[in-house]
Design an enzyme around this catalytic site. Structure first.
Site, short mmCIF file in Angstrom:
data_model
loop_
_atom_site.label_atom_id
_atom_site.label_comp_id
_atom_site.label_asym_id
_atom_site.label_seq_id
_atom_site.Cartn_x
_atom_site.Cartn_y
_atom_site.Cartn_z
N ARG A 39 0.82 -1.21 0.00
CA ARG A 39 0.00 0.00 0.00
C ARG A 39 0.86 1.26 0.00
O ARG A 39 0.52 2.25 -0.65
CB ARG A 39 -0.95 -0.02 1.20
N LYS B 111 -2.80 6.55 1.20
CA LYS B 111 -2.60 6.92 2.61
C LYS B 111 -1.60 8.08 2.66
O LYS B 111 -0.42 7.89 2.93
CB LYS B 111 -2.12 5.72 3.42
N GLU C 188 -16.16 7.14 3.15
CA GLU C 188 -15.23 6.76 4.21
C GLU C 188 -15.77 7.18 5.59
O GLU C 188 -16.43 8.21 5.71
CB GLU C 188 -13.89 7.42 3.92
#
Ligand code: PLP
Length: 339
Positions: free
Chosen positions: A80, A183, A219
């Site tokens: 990620r 992220k 989210e």
């Protein structure tokens, strides 16, 4: 090290002995460096400071009842972080460098892994930043990769109890084709004002709707949203949601429990139909949600008994925790034991 009160840790920074670092310069990553310094020195024109070239990860190490230290799914965090790097044009950290750094950071700070019975864990924070100078907007030529660790307490001090979330259409966390799936720190800066308002009003977080139409659930603040409806585990699919490793793991567990999984757009009217709702992420595993207030329309949605988490959320929470602490066999290969 000074004495740590393991039973009373919160989610805040506590100094440990070492962090590890690697620097990308002249086209290559340096050997891992072990550092005792909590400071970073960098050029004042570093791109992370001006243009937000920054990505981070969060994962945990757990001490089991057998005394062994287990890190959960670090290979997924490594992948990620590469996706985040790709998304904002940073140099990717090689997967082996990432996992080596995580293991080393834990090994060097073994004394800070909380004992099993405290319910606490060692939080691991990898960080990647553009550290070379630029004044014009362009990606840095130099990068710093760092991993530090800090012991953190159990998320639920008062037990595994449902919280409230707030829907507000006044804020967006991420644009439809923006960086919501990465992220990166910029998403967090963009969500701080809304998060602060929610906290002041007694909500655990903001439940964001899709930024384009404000029709679909997106989210859940710094966590993924999921719901249980009958025999189904439902979680939103959108370009602005961060692919949570906890959510990915829960999906695997619910499938093995015989539930159906639906990853799709979730219209907000569907909130009327859910039996259980939760937010999921590394910090809490699952944070059960008992109530969602649509503050713009003055409407509330309720899920199950206000004082207790739903049965499926509870089962999932216990199951994933048991794997993380080594109380159940690791049949998925999610665990790395660090010695
Ligand atoms: C980190 C994060 C999550 C949770 O991801 P995990 O891998 O489960 O910890 C969810 N949403 C956002 C926005 C995040 O930054």
């Amino acid at each position: 090290m000074s004495k740590i009160d393991w039973g009373n840790l919160s989610f805040s920074y506590i100094k440990t002995d070492y962090n590890v670092r690697s620097y990308f310069k002249n086209g290559q990553w340096s050997e891992l460096e072990e550092s005792t310094s909590e400071q970073l020195t960098m050029h004042m024109a570093a791109t992370c400071l001006h243009y937000g070239q920054e990505s981070f990860e969060g994962l945990k190490a757990f001490k089991g009842p057998d005394g062994k230290v287990r890190v959960f799914r670090m290979d997924e965090n490594a992948k990620r972080m590469q996706q985040s790097a790709d998304g904002i044009l940073m140099q990717k950290v090689p997967l082996e460098l990432f996992t080596k750094a995580v293991v080393r950071a834990v090994q060097l700070n073994m004394d800070y892994v909380p004992p099993y019975d405290s319910g606490a864990a060692l939080y691991i924070r990898p960080l990647l930043i553009g550290s070379g100078p630029k004044v014009g907007v362009s990606p840095s030529d130099e990068y710093t990769f760092l991993v530090f660790v800090t012991p953190v307490g159990p998320y639920f001090k008062e037990g595994f109890k449902p919280t409230k979330q707030m829907i507000s259409r006044k804020f967006d966390r991420a644009a439809p084709q923006g960086t919501g799936h990465l992220k990166v720190g910029g998403n967090y800066a963009a969500s701080m004002r809304a998060g602060e308002i929610a906290h002041k009003e007694g909500y655990s977080s903001v439940l964001y709707l899709d930024s384009r139409e404000k029709k679909y659930i997106d989210e859940a603040g710094p966590a993924n949203f999921f719901a249980i409806k009958g025999n189904k585990y439902i979680t939103p699919l959108s370009n602005s949601i961060l692919p949570s490793i906890t959510n990915m793991s829960l999906i695997q567990l619910v499938q093995d429990m015989g539930l159906e999984v639906e990853r799709r757009r979730v219209p907000m009217e569907e909130l009327e139909e859910f039996d259980e709702v939760g937010a999921c992420g590394t910090a809490a595993v699952i944070s059960p949600v008992g109530q969602i207030d649509d503050v713009d329309l003055g409407k509330s949605y309720h899920f199950g008994d206000p004082g207790t988490a739903g049965p499926i959320s509870t089962k999932l929470y216990n199951k994933l925790k048991a794997i993380q602490y080594g109380k159940e066999p690791d049949k998925y290969g999610w665990i790395t034991i660090v010695e």
